[in-house]
Design an enzyme around this catalytic site. Structure first.
Site, short mmCIF file in Angstrom:
data_model
loop_
_atom_site.label_atom_id
_atom_site.label_comp_id
_atom_site.label_asym_id
_atom_site.label_seq_id
_atom_site.Cartn_x
_atom_site.Cartn_y
_atom_site.Cartn_z
N LYS A 197 0.82 -0.79 -0.30
CA LYS A 197 -0.21 -0.35 0.30
C LYS A 197 0.53 1.26 0.34
CE LYS A 197 -3.57 2.59 2.76
NZ LYS A 197 -5.12 2.64 3.71
N ARG A 207 -10.99 10.14 2.00
CA ARG A 207 -10.60 10.47 3.86
C ARG A 207 -11.32 11.69 4.00
NH1 ARG A 207 -3.94 11.26 3.44
NH2 ARG A 207 -3.73 8.50 3.45
N LYS A 219 1.56 9.61 5.42
CA LYS A 219 1.63 8.65 6.24
C LYS A 219 2.72 7.74 5.94
CE LYS A 219 -3.75 7.73 6.74
NZ LYS A 219 -4.30 6.91 6.61
N GLU A 235 8.03 -6.75 1.29
CA GLU A 235 6.11 -6.46 2.27
C GLU A 235 6.03 -8.55 1.83
OE1 GLU A 235 5.61 -4.81 4.51
OE2 GLU A 235 6.21 -3.40 3.84
N LYS A 250 -2.00 -1.57 -4.44
CA LYS A 250 -3.26 -0.41 -3.50
C LYS A 250 -2.52 0.49 -3.37
CE LYS A 250 -6.09 2.44 -0.54
NZ LYS A 250 -6.41 2.07 0.87
N SER A 276 -10.55 5.84 -4.08
CA SER A 276 -11.46 7.02 -4.56
C SER A 276 -11.22 8.13 -5.41
CB SER A 276 -11.26 7.17 -2.84
OG SER A 276 -10.27 8.14 -2.71
N TYR A 315 -15.34 0.63 -6.44
CA TYR A 315 -16.85 2.16 -6.52
C TYR A 315 -17.56 1.45 -7.37
CZ TYR A 315 -14.67 3.55 -2.42
OH TYR A 315 -12.99 3.37 -1.41
C1 PBG Z 1 -7.16 3.44 5.79
C2 PBG Z 1 -8.01 3.75 4.17
C3 PBG Z 1 -7.45 4.49 2.74
C4 PBG Z 1 -8.38 3.41 2.64
C5 PBG Z 1 -8.51 2.48 2.52
N1 PBG Z 1 -8.04 1.83 3.56
C6 PBG Z 1 -6.87 5.53 3.01
C7 PBG Z 1 -5.67 6.34 3.77
O1 PBG Z 1 -5.08 5.09 3.67
O2 PBG Z 1 -5.31 7.02 3.73
C8 PBG Z 1 -8.16 4.05 0.92
C9 PBG Z 1 -9.04 3.79 0.23
C10 PBG Z 1 -9.32 5.31 -0.95
O3 PBG Z 1 -9.07 5.77 -1.15
O4 PBG Z 1 -10.53 4.49 -1.74
N2 PBG Z 1 -6.67 2.84 6.67
#
Ligand code: PBG
Length: 327
Positions: A197, A207, A219, A235, A250, A276, A315
């Protein structure tokens, strides 16, 4: 004039029938997981930066899942929007057995036992700092966070979750959660690891949806550097050793090369998350009349499958399932 060409790849594209035989990748609703945003309010609420997506009421979730199942979508991932007043620096709402997520898991499994219920394990929706881990003196703590993630995973397993999905990127959490689940007899609960990720800028609409942006900093000390691919293999090796059942890459579209490398390096099923921001880009262009939504969405999903995803979190799951049915 006529070129002297014994090889003419176009011959295999000359009719729909031939193109059908030559097609290497197939998409079906069985490949899609629908992420669902939940909140503890009586009505569904539109999400500004994700037109067509809603924070769902408890009744709204049941209606959404029922409709999606009829369209052939069988997997669902739950993300709660938690009221600011319930957020704390220790994120304790994350393992409240009477919390929103456990309530929704129970009602979903009661009404639709055949639905695959996946839950996100991470502290960001519950943490007043907006980070996936506990924060001390501006630092994200690893081992202390993992202890809480185990409690959150157990809380979801007790409520009936089929798959636990840690998305926090703390070190060692897959093994620790596997151990915690097994010690309580939940040997059948699967772990889908957000294994690879990235610290991506494509998560902003998510968010917004959960009001879960970090209150300070970013992050980058836990999510991966988008410049890296060898690190993905590191990983992957760790999560396989620690007992992950499925591994995720992701976001999806900006990281198709990483998806391919991960696919070629593991025997586990591989998931990809069309996040998203990917949804928002396609939606915004479609709403402006700049792109043909159906064709660009299906091309994106096909690309994600071709790059190696067995499972796509999107989505667009319901819409894509409907388009596939229309043919
Ligand atoms: C949180 C999480 C996130 C997403 C899925 N789980 C956001 C982040 O890591 O800040 C993002 C999913 C998306 O953007 O559709 N742990």
């Amino acid at each position: 004039m006529s070129l002297n060409l014994p090889q003419r790849p176009r011959r295999n594209r000359k009719s729909a029938a031939l193109r059908g035989f030559a097609r290497e990748t197939h998409l079906g609703p069985e490949h899609f997981v629908l992420p669902l945003f939940l909140h503890d309010k009586p009505e569904n609420e539109a999400i500004g930066s994700m037109p067509g997506c809603f924070r769902l009421s408890q009744a709204g979730v049941l209606r959404e899942v029922e409709a999606a199942l009829k369209e052939g979508v069988t997997g669902f991932d739950l993300f709660p929007a938690i009221a600011e007043t319930q957020k704390t620096s220790d994120g304790r709402e994350a393992y409240n057995p009477a919390g929103l997520v456990p309530q929704v898991i129970r009602s979903l499994k009661r009404e639709f036992p055949e639905a695959l219920v996946i839950t996100d394990v991470a502290l960001d929706p519950y943490n007043s700092d907006g980070h996936d881990g506990l924060v001390k003196d501006g630092k994200i703590l690893n081992d202390e966070t993992v202890e809480i993630l185990i409690m959150q995973a157990l809380c979801h397993a007790e409520a009936g979750a089929d798959v636990i999905s840690p998305s926090d990127m703390m070190d060692g959490r897959i093994g620790a959660i596997r151990g915690g689940l097994d010690a309580q007899g939940f040997t059948d609960v699967s772990i889908l690891s957000y294994c690879v990720k990235y610290a991506s800028s494509f998560y902003n609409p998510f968010r917004d949806a959960l009001a879960s942006s970090p209150k300070f900093g970013d992050k980058k000390t836990y999510q991966m550097d988008p410049a890296n691919v060898r690190e993905a293999l590191r990983e992957l090796a760790l999560d396989e050793d620690e007992g992950a059942d499925i591994v995720m890459v992701k976001p999806a579209l900006p990281f198709l090369d990483v998806l391919r490398v991960v696919r070629d390096s593991t025997a586990l099923p591989v998931a990809a998350y069309q996040v998203s921001g990917e949804y928002a880009m396609l939606k915004a262009a479609a709403l402006n009349g700049w792109l043909d939504e159906r064709r660009t969405v299906m091309e994106s999903l096909l690309g994600i499958r071709r790059a190696g995803a067995d499972m796509i979190f999107t989505y667009y799951a319901r819409q894509a399932a409907r388009w596939l049915k229309e043919g």
